[in-house]
Write a protein that holds these residues in place. Structure first.
Motif, PDB file in Angstrom:
ATOM      1  N   PHE A 185      -7.893  15.066   7.212  1.00 17.27           N
ATOM      2  CA  PHE A 185      -8.590  14.807   5.957  1.00 17.27           C
ATOM      3  C   PHE A 185      -7.620  14.309   4.893  1.00 17.27           C
ATOM      4  N   GLN A 186      -6.494  14.997   4.741  1.00 19.63           N
ATOM      5  CA  GLN A 186      -5.524  14.608   3.716  1.00 19.63           C
ATOM      6  C   GLN A 186      -5.043  13.176   3.920  1.00 19.63           C
ATOM      7  N   GLN A 187      -4.696  12.831   5.146  1.00 20.16           N
ATOM      8  CA  GLN A 187      -4.178  11.486   5.410  1.00 20.16           C
ATOM      9  C   GLN A 187      -5.259  10.427   5.260  1.00 20.16           C
ATOM     10  N   THR A 188      -6.493  10.780   5.587  1.00 18.96           N
ATOM     11  CA  THR A 188      -7.608   9.854   5.358  1.00 18.96           C
ATOM     12  C   THR A 188      -7.726   9.530   3.880  1.00 18.96           C
ATOM     13  N   MET A 189      -7.610  10.546   3.040  1.00 20.59           N
ATOM     14  CA  MET A 189      -7.720  10.339   1.600  1.00 20.59           C
ATOM     15  C   MET A 189      -6.528   9.554   1.055  1.00 20.59           C
ATOM     16  N   VAL A 190      -5.351   9.791   1.607  1.00 20.95           N
ATOM     17  CA  VAL A 190      -4.163   9.032   1.200  1.00 20.95           C
ATOM     18  C   VAL A 190      -4.336   7.561   1.564  1.00 20.95           C
ATOM     19  N   ILE A 191      -4.846   7.305   2.757  1.00 22.78           N
ATOM     20  CA  ILE A 191      -5.079   5.932   3.214  1.00 22.78           C
ATOM     21  C   ILE A 191      -6.069   5.222   2.295  1.00 22.78           C
ATOM     22  N   ILE A 192      -7.185   5.886   2.003  1.00 27.00           N
ATOM     23  CA  ILE A 192      -8.216   5.285   1.153  1.00 27.00           C
ATOM     24  C   ILE A 192      -7.666   4.980  -0.233  1.00 27.00           C
ATOM     25  N   LEU A 193      -6.948   5.923  -0.809  1.00 30.84           N
ATOM     26  CA  LEU A 193      -6.402   5.721  -2.148  1.00 30.84           C
ATOM     27  C   LEU A 193      -5.377   4.594  -2.162  1.00 30.84           C
ATOM     28  N   THR A 194      -4.544   4.538  -1.146  1.00 30.25           N
ATOM     29  CA  THR A 194      -3.560   3.454  -1.042  1.00 30.25           C
ATOM     30  C   THR A 194      -4.259   2.096  -0.999  1.00 30.25           C
ATOM     31  N   LEU A 195      -5.292   1.994  -0.183  1.00 28.69           N
ATOM     32  CA  LEU A 195      -6.021   0.728  -0.055  1.00 28.69           C
ATOM     33  C   LEU A 195      -6.745   0.353  -1.343  1.00 28.69           C
ATOM     34  N   LEU A 196      -7.252   1.343  -2.062  1.00 30.99           N
ATOM     35  CA  LEU A 196      -7.894   1.072  -3.347  1.00 30.99           C
ATOM     36  C   LEU A 196      -6.893   0.498  -4.349  1.00 30.99           C
ATOM     37  N   LEU A 197      -5.700   1.062  -4.357  1.00 33.31           N
ATOM     38  CA  LEU A 197      -4.659   0.586  -5.274  1.00 33.31           C
ATOM     39  C   LEU A 197      -4.194  -0.819  -4.897  1.00 33.31           C
ATOM     40  N   VAL A 198      -4.032  -1.056  -3.601  1.00 35.58           N
ATOM     41  CA  VAL A 198      -3.626  -2.394  -3.134  1.00 35.58           C
ATOM     42  C   VAL A 198      -4.692  -3.419  -3.489  1.00 35.58           C
ATOM     43  N   LYS A 199      -5.945  -3.063  -3.256  1.00 35.48           N
ATOM     44  CA  LYS A 199      -7.065  -3.965  -3.536  1.00 35.48           C
ATOM     45  C   LYS A 199      -7.105  -4.350  -5.005  1.00 35.48           C
ATOM     46  N   ASN A 200      -6.638  -3.470  -5.862  1.00 31.99           N
ATOM     47  CA  ASN A 200      -6.673  -3.728  -7.300  1.00 31.99           C
ATOM     48  C   ASN A 200      -5.305  -4.155  -7.843  1.00 31.99           C
ATOM     49  N   ASP A 201      -4.519  -4.748  -6.938  1.00 27.58           N
ATOM     50  CA  ASP A 201      -3.287  -5.462  -7.307  1.00 27.58           C
ATOM     51  C   ASP A 201      -2.167  -4.579  -7.860  1.00 27.58           C
ATOM     52  N   PHE A 202      -2.125  -3.320  -7.429  1.00 25.16           N
ATOM     53  CA  PHE A 202      -0.985  -2.481  -7.770  1.00 25.16           C
ATOM     54  C   PHE A 202       0.202  -2.901  -6.910  1.00 25.16           C
ATOM     55  N   GLU A 203       1.385  -2.954  -7.505  1.00 24.55           N
ATOM     56  CA  GLU A 203       2.598  -3.241  -6.755  1.00 24.55           C
ATOM     57  C   GLU A 203       3.015  -2.002  -5.971  1.00 24.55           C
ATOM     58  N   ILE A 204       3.821  -2.196  -4.931  1.00 24.78           N
ATOM     59  CA  ILE A 204       4.209  -1.089  -4.059  1.00 24.78           C
ATOM     60  C   ILE A 204       4.940   0.012  -4.829  1.00 24.78           C
ATOM     61  N   LEU A 205       5.798  -0.361  -5.759  1.00 25.67           N
ATOM     62  CA  LEU A 205       6.515   0.647  -6.541  1.00 25.67           C
ATOM     63  C   LEU A 205       5.564   1.427  -7.448  1.00 25.67           C
ATOM     64  N   GLU A 206       4.553   0.745  -7.969  1.00 20.60           N
ATOM     65  CA  GLU A 206       3.553   1.422  -8.795  1.00 20.60           C
ATOM     66  C   GLU A 206       2.749   2.409  -7.954  1.00 20.60           C
ATOM     67  N   ILE A 207       2.444   2.016  -6.729  1.00 21.94           N
ATOM     68  CA  ILE A 207       1.697   2.899  -5.826  1.00 21.94           C
ATOM     69  C   ILE A 207       2.519   4.135  -5.478  1.00 21.94           C
ATOM     70  N   ILE A 208       3.800   3.928  -5.201  1.00 19.00           N
ATOM     71  CA  ILE A 208       4.685   5.055  -4.889  1.00 19.00           C
ATOM     72  C   ILE A 208       4.786   6.001  -6.077  1.00 19.00           C
ATOM     73  N   LEU A 209       4.943   5.440  -7.267  1.00 19.29           N
ATOM     74  CA  LEU A 209       5.023   6.273  -8.474  1.00 19.29           C
ATOM     75  C   LEU A 209       3.720   7.031  -8.689  1.00 19.29           C
ATOM     76  N   PHE A 210       2.604   6.361  -8.464  1.00 19.66           N
ATOM     77  CA  PHE A 210       1.292   6.995  -8.604  1.00 19.66           C
ATOM     78  C   PHE A 210       1.177   8.203  -7.678  1.00 19.66           C
ATOM     79  N   PHE A 211       1.568   8.020  -6.415  1.00 19.92           N
ATOM     80  CA  PHE A 211       1.484   9.115  -5.450  1.00 19.92           C
ATOM     81  C   PHE A 211       2.485  10.224  -5.762  1.00 19.92           C
TER      82      PHE A 211
END
Length: 215
Positions: free
Chosen positions: A122-148
């Motif tokens: 469950f946890q990894q499913t939610m991490v995957i979904i959130l990562t894809l949502l951020l990528v879809k909305n043009d977050f840079e990789i460093l921004e995604i890492i900071l967000f997490f």
């Protein structure tokens, strides 16, 4: 669905699942006792989340490769063997277990090994979904890492209440480290989301083994 609505739905899934877990614990359900209810909670939540964000998830499944799944199967076998040999040849850290009754991974119990797998799923499913949502909305990789890093750090602050200072810090440090690793694997590696599951599952497996070795 716009970005903020999707994020809101994501948080609702997360909060409801762990709210149910909270009440299950109050009803004396744990990773080794009456754990079928715990598995059902995480499995249903995973299926519902995957169904709701199906289109997003499908973007990860374009170029199938069997290798990470073979690796995962081998890891499961290794995990069972580690548990077996630990009980047979190592000394159980009785004092540590008694002082930290909520840290079920210390028991190296097969029931925990099985039930925790669904929590991690469950946890990894939610991490995957959130990562894809951020990528879809043009977050840079460093921004995604900071967000997490901020998200994982905040969530694991509550672990101090449940696990105490030592294990609270233990979880906090490794959760922040995983914030840098998980998005990279999901975004950069084909079927890298499987490796995020492998790493998360291995964390509990290795941690239990290390504490038994140090006894």
């Amino acid at each position: 669905m716009n970005f903020y609505t999707a994020i809101g739905v994501w948080f609702i899934f997360w909060l409801l699942t762990y709210a149910v877990l909270y009440f299950l614990r109050k009803a004396h359900v744990s990773y080794i006792k009456n754990y079928g209810f715990l598995i059902l909670n995480f499995l249903l939540s995973t299926v519902i989340a995957l169904s709701f964000f199906k289109e997003l998830i499908m973007t990860l499944l374009q170029e199938f490769t069997v290798f990470p799944f073979i690796f995962l199967l081998i890891l499961f076998i290794i995990g069972v063997l580690i548990y077996y040999f630990s009980h047979r040849y190592l000394k159980k850290p009785v004092g540590l277990i008694e002082n930290h009754p909520n840290e079920f991974f210390l028991l190296m119990n097969y029931k925990y090994l099985f039930s925790k797998s669904f929590d991690i799923l469950f946890q990894q499913t939610m991490v995957i979904i959130l990562t894809l949502l951020l990528v879809k909305n043009d977050f840079e990789i460093l921004e995604i890492i900071l967000f997490f890093a901020l998200l994982f750090g905040f969530v694991h602050l509550f672990q101090y209440i449940y696990s105490g200072k030592f294990f609270g810090t233990f979880y906090l440090l490794f959760s922040i480290l995983s914030a840098a690793v998980f998005p990279l694997l999901i975004i950069k590696i084909n079927y890298g989301f499987v490796y995020t599951y492998i790493l998360h599952w291995s964390f509990y497996l290795i941690s239990g083994g290390v504490f038994w070795l140090l006894q």
